[in-house]
Design a protein around this motif. Structure first.
Motif, mmCIF file in Angstrom:
data_model
loop_
_atom_site.group_PDB
_atom_site.id
_atom_site.type_symbol
_atom_site.label_atom_id
_atom_site.label_comp_id
_atom_site.label_asym_id
_atom_site.label_seq_id
_atom_site.Cartn_x
_atom_site.Cartn_y
_atom_site.Cartn_z
ATOM 1 N N TYR A 40 0.416 12.614 2.144
ATOM 2 C CA TYR A 40 -1.180 12.131 1.739
ATOM 3 C C TYR A 40 -2.126 13.227 2.070
ATOM 4 C CZ TYR A 40 -0.651 7.078 2.448
ATOM 5 O OH TYR A 40 -1.183 6.029 2.311
ATOM 6 N N ARG A 41 -1.547 14.750 2.901
ATOM 7 C CA ARG A 41 -2.312 15.555 3.348
ATOM 8 C C ARG A 41 -2.678 16.077 1.785
ATOM 9 N NH1 ARG A 41 -2.213 20.572 7.285
ATOM 10 N NH2 ARG A 41 -1.706 19.100 8.514
ATOM 11 N N LYS A 42 -2.172 15.952 0.757
ATOM 12 C CA LYS A 42 -2.095 16.961 -0.224
ATOM 13 C C LYS A 42 -3.081 15.959 -1.339
ATOM 14 C CE LYS A 42 1.939 17.810 -2.173
ATOM 15 N NZ LYS A 42 3.384 17.274 -3.149
ATOM 16 N N GLN A 61 -13.702 4.384 3.092
ATOM 17 C CA GLN A 61 -14.320 4.795 1.865
ATOM 18 C C GLN A 61 -14.074 6.299 1.390
ATOM 19 O OE1 GLN A 61 -18.787 5.219 1.141
ATOM 20 N NE2 GLN A 61 -18.696 5.281 3.254
ATOM 21 N N TYR A 62 -13.811 7.150 2.299
ATOM 22 C CA TYR A 62 -13.657 8.427 1.893
ATOM 23 C C TYR A 62 -12.131 9.082 1.885
ATOM 24 C CZ TYR A 62 -18.850 8.959 3.872
ATOM 25 O OH TYR A 62 -19.775 9.040 4.137
ATOM 26 N N LEU A 63 -11.524 7.878 2.138
ATOM 27 C CA LEU A 63 -9.801 7.959 1.948
ATOM 28 C C LEU A 63 -9.219 7.394 0.502
ATOM 29 C CD1 LEU A 63 -9.284 6.436 5.397
ATOM 30 C CD2 LEU A 63 -9.373 8.969 4.733
ATOM 31 N N PRO A 64 -8.027 8.177 0.132
ATOM 32 C CA PRO A 64 -7.302 7.833 -0.749
ATOM 33 C C PRO A 64 -7.063 6.392 -0.922
ATOM 34 C CG PRO A 64 -6.142 9.544 0.202
ATOM 35 C CD PRO A 64 -7.292 9.111 1.620
ATOM 36 N N TYR A 65 -7.036 6.014 -1.816
ATOM 37 C CA TYR A 65 -6.066 4.840 -2.346
ATOM 38 C C TYR A 65 -4.734 5.168 -1.964
ATOM 39 C CZ TYR A 65 -10.514 2.447 -3.225
ATOM 40 O OH TYR A 65 -11.803 1.557 -3.655
ATOM 41 N N THR A 66 -3.437 4.199 -2.177
ATOM 42 C CA THR A 66 -2.124 4.509 -2.145
ATOM 43 C C THR A 66 -1.885 3.403 -3.204
ATOM 44 O OG1 THR A 66 -2.021 5.039 0.312
ATOM 45 C CG2 THR A 66 -0.223 4.394 -0.850
ATOM 46 N N ARG A 298 -4.701 2.199 2.868
ATOM 47 C CA ARG A 298 -5.732 1.709 0.787
ATOM 48 C C ARG A 298 -4.728 1.428 0.149
ATOM 49 N NH1 ARG A 298 -11.609 4.392 -0.427
ATOM 50 N NH2 ARG A 298 -12.564 2.406 -0.496
ATOM 51 N N TYR A 299 -3.896 0.509 0.754
ATOM 52 C CA TYR A 299 -3.141 0.636 -0.597
ATOM 53 C C TYR A 299 -3.265 -1.134 -0.900
ATOM 54 C CZ TYR A 299 1.499 -0.998 -2.042
ATOM 55 O OH TYR A 299 2.355 -1.615 -3.504
ATOM 56 N N ARG A 300 -3.392 -0.182 -2.292
ATOM 57 C CA ARG A 300 -3.910 -1.590 -3.543
ATOM 58 C C ARG A 300 -2.601 -2.878 -3.748
ATOM 59 N NH1 ARG A 300 -6.253 0.811 -8.567
ATOM 60 N NH2 ARG A 300 -6.038 -1.344 -9.418
ATOM 61 N N THR A 301 -2.768 -4.216 -3.040
ATOM 62 C CA THR A 301 -1.964 -4.618 -3.434
ATOM 63 C C THR A 301 -1.504 -4.906 -4.589
ATOM 64 O OG1 THR A 301 -3.882 -6.419 -2.504
ATOM 65 C CG2 THR A 301 -2.372 -5.785 -0.815
ATOM 66 N N HIS A 302 -2.681 -5.171 -5.275
ATOM 67 C CA HIS A 302 -3.151 -6.207 -7.070
ATOM 68 C C HIS A 302 -3.104 -7.595 -6.518
ATOM 69 C CE1 HIS A 302 -2.969 -2.212 -9.305
ATOM 70 N NE2 HIS A 302 -2.209 -1.846 -8.341
#
Ligand code: DLL
Length: 433
Positions: A40-42, A61-66, A298-302
Motif C-alpha cells: 500500500y505504501r508503494k 476517492q484518492y485511495l488506490p483500488y485493490t 477499495r477492494y474490487r469484489t466484482h
C-alpha cells in the motif's frame, strides 16, 4: 417474524454519526496500511497520496483500488498489517485458478466478525432460544466458523454439522429441533429434495428461518425455499477478503441487505472505475474500516449490485445493497451476446414444472458458440407424455430466446439427476476455455 436488533445503538446510528465514524476509521486504516504494508505504501506513493490527505469519508476517492490479483501476488501473508504472531486465525477461499485467496485475523478482527454475524443472524429473527443448524462448510471456508461464532455470541444453541451427508443432516434437523438453517441456497434446495425423497413431512421439523448465502440466488428461489421448507429465507453476503459472511444482511423488510457501515465502506463503480450514485448498478467495492490483520482499501469484489440510502422500515440506518445476482466475471459472451447465468435462471423459473436445478454447458463447434441448458423436471411431470415434454422443451427454448436473446438447446433431465454440491453450486461448464 420479530424484528430483533442485536446491537440497537450501533444499528440505528444517525447518518451523521455513521459519516463521522467512517471518516475517523478511514483516516486510521489509511495510516495503518501506509505504515505497515509495503504494497500500500508503494501504491499510495505512486498516486502521490499521503495518510494526512485523507480527512473525511469522501476522500476515499484518492485511495488506490485493490484487486484479487494483488492478493495473489502477495500470497500468502504479504498483505498482513500486523506481525504474524498477532494473527490468530487464517481462512482462505479456493479460487478457480491456482492458489487460494488468504485472509488473516487478529483477535479483535474475530471479535468484530462475531458481532457482525450476531447482528446479521438477529436480522433473521435468531435469538438465544433458537437452535441453529450450520451446514456451511467448516474449515478454511469462512461460512461454517463465521456463522458459528455469530450464533454463539447471540447465545443460541449451535449445531455445527458442516456440509455433506444429507440424510444425516435431515435426521439431525429433526431430532435436535433446529429452528434456523444456515447453508448455501443450493444446498438448502438439496435438503428439500432429499426430504421429499425420504418422505419426511416438513411438519416434523421446527424450522422457521434460513440464512442463505455464499452464491447468487434469486427471488424465485427464495419463494421456492420458503414454500418447501416452511421458513422465511434471508440473504447473507460476504467474502473471505473482507472477513467472511456477515458483511451485509437482509432484514425483515427484505428490500436489500444492510451493509454494516461502521466496519465497511461500500462504493459502486462503473467499468472505468468512476464512482456511481445510489440506485445505479455497478461493481461493489468495499473498504475494511476496522480490520487489523489484513485491512484492504477499495477492494474490487466484482459483484454487481447497487446501493440504496433511503431509510428502511426495520429501523436500521445502515445503507442497503441490492442482492448480488451476478459477478462481472461470471458473464458469458455467447456469439457476441452478454449473458449472465442468473438471467437464465430467472427465465427458467418462470416456467411451471421446472425445478431450480440447472446447468449451462457452453461449447464451441467450429467458430460457433453453442449453449445447452440442462434443467431438471419437477417430480409431478414424470408421468407426462413424450409430446407434453416436447412442448415443454419448445416453451423453454422460446422463453430463453425472448428473455436472454440467445438460442439454446434445452435438455430436460430426471429429478435429482444433475450434480449436487454441498457448498457453492457449479452452474456453468464452459468447455471453450
Ligand atoms: O462465500 C462468504 C460467505 C459464506 C458468504 C457464507 C455468505 C455465507 P468467498 O468464498 O470468498 O466467501 O466468496 C465470496 O461469493 O464475492 C460473491 O460473489 C459470492 N457471494 C457471497 N455471498 C453471496 C450472496 C463467501 N448472498 C463471493 N449472494 C462473493 C450472491 C454471494 N453472491
Amino acid at each position: 417474524m420479530e424484528n430483533i436488533l442485536f446491537n440497537p445503538a450501533a444499528e440505528t446510528l444517525s447518518r451523521d454519526e455513521i459519516h463521522e465514524i467512517q471518516s475517523r476509521e478511514l483516516r486510521r486504516v489509511t495510516r495503518r496500511v501506509y505504515e505497515n504494508v509495503p504494497f500500500y505504501r508503494k501504491k499510495m506513493d505512486a498516486l502521490g497520496v499521503k495518510p494526512e490527505d485523507i480527512k473525511t469519508a469522501e476522500d476515499i476517492q484518492y485511495l488506490p483500488y485493490t484487486e484479487k490479483s494483488d492478493l495473489r501476488d502477495n500470497y500468502p501473508f504479504g498483505l498482513f498489517a500486523v506481525p504474524r504472531s498477532e494473527i490468530v486465525r487464517v481462512h482462505a477461499s479456493s479460487g478457480t485458478t491456482g492458489k487460494p485467496t488468504v485472509a488473516g485475523y487478529t483477535q479483535s478482527d474475530l471479535d468484530n466478525w462475531a458481532e457482525l454475524m450476531a447482528r446479521s443472524l438477529s436480522c433473521a429473527g435468531i435469538d438465544k432460544n433458537s437452535v441453529v443448524h450450520i451446514a456451511y462448510g467448516y474449515g478454511l471456508f469462512t461460512g461454517g466458523l463465521g456463522a458459528h461464532y455469530g450464533a454463539e455470541k447471540i447465545g443460541a444453541t449451535v449445531i455445527p454439522v458442516s456440509g455433506g451427508n444429507t440424510q444425516r443432516q435431515l435426521m439431525l434437523l429433526k431430532d435436535f429441533g433446529a429452528t434456523a438453517l444456515a447453508c448455501t441456497p443450493s444446498y438448502a434446495m438439496n435438503l428439500a429434495d432429499a426430504m421429499e425423497r425420504e418422505g419426511l413431512d416438513i411438519e416434523e421439523l421446527s424450522l422457521t428461518a434460513g440464512v442463505f448465502g455464499a452464491e447468487p440466488w434469486s427471488e424465485h428461489m427464495r419463494e421456492q425455499l420458503e414454500k418447501r421448507l416452511h421458513i422465511k429465507a434471508f440473504d447473507v453476503y460476504g467474502l473471505t477478503e473482507m472477513m467472511g459472511p456477515g458483511v451485509a444482511m437482509d432484514c425483515v423488510e427484505r428490500c436489500g441487505l444492510h451493509v454494516w457501515e461502521d466496519h465497511f465502506l461500500p462504493e459502486i463503480i462503473d467499468e472505468d472505475l468512476h464512482k456511481l450514485p445510489c440506485g445505479t448498478e455497478g461493481e461493489l467495492v468495499i473498504t475494511t474500516l476496522t480490520k487489523q490483520g489484513m485491512p484492504l482499501l477499495r477492494y474490487r469484489t466484482h459483484d454487481l449490485s447497487c446501493l440504496d440510502d433511503k431509510p428502511c422500515a426495520c429501523g436500521r440506518t445502515h445503507i442497503r445493497m441490492r442482492r448480488v445476482k451476478a459477478r462481472t466475471d461470471d458473464m458469458l459472451i455467447i456469439r457476441g451476446v452478454n449473458v449472465f447465468p442468473s438471467q437464465i435462471e430467472h427465465s427458467l423459473l418462470k416456467i411451471p414444472g421446472i425445478a431450480p436445478q440447472y446447468q449451462i454447458v457452453v461449447d464451441r463447434k467450429g467458430s460457433l458458440d453453442t449453449v445447452e441448458v440442462q434443467v431438471e423436471l419437477e417430480r409431478t411431470l414424470i408421468g407426462d407424455t413424450v409430446r407434453d415434454l416436447e412442448m415443454l422443451n419448445h416453451r423453454i427454448v422460446a422463453q430463453l430466446a425472448s428473455d436472454v436473446l440467445i438460442s439454446c438447446k434445452v435438455k430436460l433431465c430426471q429429478p435429482g439427476s444433475l450434480p449436487r454440491s454441498e457448498g457453492k453450486a457449479k452452474r456453468v461448464i464452459d468447455n471453450r476455455k
